[in-house]
Design a protein around this motif. Structure first.
Motif, PDB file in Angstrom:
ATOM      1  N   TYR A  48      23.834  -1.081  33.955  1.00 45.65           N
ATOM      2  CA  TYR A  48      23.967   0.358  34.182  1.00 45.65           C
ATOM      3  C   TYR A  48      23.634   0.746  35.616  1.00 45.65           C
ATOM      4  O   TYR A  48      24.254   1.656  36.176  1.00 45.65           O
ATOM      5  CB  TYR A  48      23.134   1.165  33.167  1.00 45.65           C
ATOM      6  CG  TYR A  48      23.949   1.439  31.939  1.00 45.65           C
ATOM      7  CD1 TYR A  48      24.953   2.399  31.943  1.00 45.65           C
ATOM      8  CD2 TYR A  48      23.760   0.701  30.783  1.00 45.65           C
ATOM      9  CE1 TYR A  48      25.740   2.620  30.836  1.00 45.65           C
ATOM     10  CE2 TYR A  48      24.534   0.909  29.665  1.00 45.65           C
ATOM     11  CZ  TYR A  48      25.529   1.872  29.703  1.00 45.65           C
ATOM     12  OH  TYR A  48      26.316   2.084  28.612  1.00 45.65           O
ATOM     13  N   LEU A  49      22.692   0.069  36.236  1.00 50.38           N
ATOM     14  CA  LEU A  49      22.406   0.352  37.652  1.00 50.38           C
ATOM     15  C   LEU A  49      23.572  -0.068  38.535  1.00 50.38           C
ATOM     16  O   LEU A  49      23.910   0.619  39.507  1.00 50.38           O
ATOM     17  CB  LEU A  49      21.109  -0.332  38.079  1.00 50.38           C
ATOM     18  CG  LEU A  49      19.835   0.236  37.448  1.00 50.38           C
ATOM     19  CD1 LEU A  49      18.616  -0.548  37.923  1.00 50.38           C
ATOM     20  CD2 LEU A  49      19.675   1.722  37.749  1.00 50.38           C
TER      21      LEU A  49
ATOM     22  N   TRP B   5      26.143   2.541  38.209  1.00 46.56           N
ATOM     23  CA  TRP B   5      25.752   3.722  38.980  1.00 46.56           C
ATOM     24  C   TRP B   5      26.158   3.555  40.441  1.00 46.56           C
ATOM     25  O   TRP B   5      26.781   4.450  41.018  1.00 46.56           O
ATOM     26  CB  TRP B   5      24.248   3.960  38.849  1.00 46.56           C
ATOM     27  CG  TRP B   5      23.710   5.007  39.771  1.00 46.56           C
ATOM     28  CD1 TRP B   5      24.015   6.338  39.761  1.00 46.56           C
ATOM     29  CD2 TRP B   5      22.781   4.817  40.835  1.00 46.56           C
ATOM     30  NE1 TRP B   5      23.326   6.980  40.761  1.00 46.56           N
ATOM     31  CE2 TRP B   5      22.557   6.070  41.435  1.00 46.56           C
ATOM     32  CE3 TRP B   5      22.113   3.703  41.334  1.00 46.56           C
ATOM     33  CZ2 TRP B   5      21.704   6.240  42.506  1.00 46.56           C
ATOM     34  CZ3 TRP B   5      21.254   3.874  42.393  1.00 46.56           C
ATOM     35  CH2 TRP B   5      21.060   5.125  42.972  1.00 46.56           C
TER      36      TRP B   5
ATOM     37  N   GLN C 172      34.683   7.202  35.158  1.00 39.99           N
ATOM     38  CA  GLN C 172      33.382   7.862  35.176  1.00 39.99           C
ATOM     39  C   GLN C 172      33.407   8.989  36.198  1.00 39.99           C
ATOM     40  O   GLN C 172      34.041   8.884  37.235  1.00 39.99           O
ATOM     41  CB  GLN C 172      32.266   6.867  35.466  1.00 39.99           C
ATOM     42  CG  GLN C 172      32.451   6.003  36.675  1.00 39.99           C
ATOM     43  CD  GLN C 172      31.394   4.912  36.764  1.00 39.99           C
ATOM     44  OE1 GLN C 172      30.455   4.870  35.997  1.00 39.99           O
ATOM     45  NE2 GLN C 172      31.542   4.027  37.722  1.00 39.99           N
TER      46      GLN C 172
ATOM     47  N   ASP D 273      28.546  11.027  34.577  1.00 40.64           N
ATOM     48  CA  ASP D 273      28.405   9.638  34.111  1.00 40.64           C
ATOM     49  C   ASP D 273      27.553   8.833  35.081  1.00 40.64           C
ATOM     50  O   ASP D 273      26.696   8.046  34.664  1.00 40.64           O
ATOM     51  CB  ASP D 273      29.776   8.959  33.994  1.00 40.64           C
ATOM     52  CG  ASP D 273      30.567   9.428  32.810  1.00 40.64           C
ATOM     53  OD1 ASP D 273      30.069   9.319  31.692  1.00 40.64           O
ATOM     54  OD2 ASP D 273      31.708   9.895  33.017  1.00 40.64           O
ATOM     55  N   ASN D 274      27.804   9.008  36.377  1.00 41.48           N
ATOM     56  CA  ASN D 274      27.059   8.247  37.382  1.00 41.48           C
ATOM     57  C   ASN D 274      25.560   8.470  37.259  1.00 41.48           C
ATOM     58  O   ASN D 274      24.780   7.515  37.262  1.00 41.48           O
ATOM     59  CB  ASN D 274      27.514   8.626  38.795  1.00 41.48           C
ATOM     60  CG  ASN D 274      28.925   8.177  39.087  1.00 41.48           C
ATOM     61  OD1 ASN D 274      29.434   7.248  38.469  1.00 41.48           O
ATOM     62  ND2 ASN D 274      29.565   8.845  40.020  1.00 41.48           N
ATOM     63  N   TRP D 275      25.150   9.714  37.150  1.00 39.04           N
ATOM     64  CA  TRP D 275      23.715  10.001  37.091  1.00 39.04           C
ATOM     65  C   TRP D 275      23.123   9.591  35.744  1.00 39.04           C
ATOM     66  O   TRP D 275      21.969   9.165  35.673  1.00 39.04           O
ATOM     67  CB  TRP D 275      23.451  11.461  37.442  1.00 39.04           C
ATOM     68  CG  TRP D 275      23.818  11.676  38.881  1.00 39.04           C
ATOM     69  CD1 TRP D 275      24.898  12.355  39.357  1.00 39.04           C
ATOM     70  CD2 TRP D 275      23.162  11.116  40.021  1.00 39.04           C
ATOM     71  NE1 TRP D 275      24.943  12.260  40.725  1.00 39.04           N
ATOM     72  CE2 TRP D 275      23.884  11.511  41.167  1.00 39.04           C
ATOM     73  CE3 TRP D 275      22.031  10.325  40.196  1.00 39.04           C
ATOM     74  CZ2 TRP D 275      23.509  11.145  42.448  1.00 39.04           C
ATOM     75  CZ3 TRP D 275      21.661   9.958  41.490  1.00 39.04           C
ATOM     76  CH2 TRP D 275      22.394  10.364  42.594  1.00 39.04           C
TER      77      TRP D 275
ATOM     78  N   HIS E 123      24.122   6.949  34.170  1.00 40.82           N
ATOM     79  CA  HIS E 123      23.969   5.498  34.327  1.00 40.82           C
ATOM     80  C   HIS E 123      22.674   5.162  35.056  1.00 40.82           C
ATOM     81  O   HIS E 123      21.994   4.193  34.696  1.00 40.82           O
ATOM     82  CB  HIS E 123      25.169   4.905  35.070  1.00 40.82           C
ATOM     83  CG  HIS E 123      26.431   4.941  34.270  1.00 40.82           C
ATOM     84  ND1 HIS E 123      27.678   4.870  34.846  1.00 40.82           N
ATOM     85  CD2 HIS E 123      26.649   5.047  32.937  1.00 40.82           C
ATOM     86  CE1 HIS E 123      28.598   4.919  33.904  1.00 40.82           C
ATOM     87  NE2 HIS E 123      27.991   5.038  32.730  1.00 40.82           N
ATOM     88  N   LEU E 124      22.311   5.945  36.054  1.00 35.42           N
ATOM     89  CA  LEU E 124      21.040   5.718  36.756  1.00 35.42           C
ATOM     90  C   LEU E 124      19.861   5.883  35.793  1.00 35.42           C
ATOM     91  O   LEU E 124      18.987   5.014  35.714  1.00 35.42           O
ATOM     92  CB  LEU E 124      20.890   6.675  37.933  1.00 35.42           C
ATOM     93  CG  LEU E 124      19.513   6.675  38.618  1.00 35.42           C
ATOM     94  CD1 LEU E 124      19.218   5.324  39.265  1.00 35.42           C
ATOM     95  CD2 LEU E 124      19.420   7.803  39.621  1.00 35.42           C
TER      96      LEU E 124
END
Length: 151
Positions: A97-98, A101, A118, A122-124, A126-127
């Motif tokens: 997941y990182l 991100w 994404q 989605d990006n945040w 994933h972080l």
């Protein structure tokens, strides 16, 4: 006499965390196909940035995205059977997941490289997921399986 590798007994907190994470990912994969929970399911494409479907009206999804979440969730549920596999699911899943991100930050939302697809939400997510999964694995790993043995 048959030999079984099935682990019986009490689950560790780490196993419960992996089971919960797996169940949430599995549920997200299923809900990504459900109209009402996912907006614009009529524009749900297989992959790529062109899909207009939004899970919970926020997270961009595609058929591929939903299938990956479903398979990943099923893996988490299965790996929660042992302490060691549960830890591996949380650590390596968090690392994945990182990486997602970082990948999401480097590519644009509307480029062909955004095949998952994404968006910024989605990006945040994933972080947060990556950090939370790794943190759970680290915080809960010292607790070994019942009986003092590591499964």
């Amino acid at each position: 006499m048959a030999v079984t590798t099935r682990v019986t007994g009490v689950r560790t907190a780490l196993q419960w965390a992996a089971l919960a994470a797996g169940a949430v990912f599995l549920l997200a994969g299923i809900l990504g196909f459900v109209p009402g929970v996912t907006e614009n399911t009529g524009s749900l494409g297989f992959a790529g940035p062109g899909t207009g479907a939004l899970l919970l009206g926020i997270f961009q999804v595609s058929v591929l995205h939903n299938l990956v979440h479903g398979l990943y969730g099923a893996a988490g549920v299965f790996m929660a059977r042992t302490h060691r596999h549960a830890r591996n699911f949380l650590i390596y899943g968090g690392v994945i997941y990182l990486v997602l991100w970082v990948y999401g930050l480097l590519i644009g939302d509307n480029t062909p490289a955004n095949f998952i697809p994404q968006n910024s939400a989605d990006n945040w997510l994933h972080l947060v997921l990556g950090l939370a999964m790794i943190a759970l694995a680290i915080l809960l790993s010292p607790r070994t399986a019942p009986g003092g043995r590591e499964n």
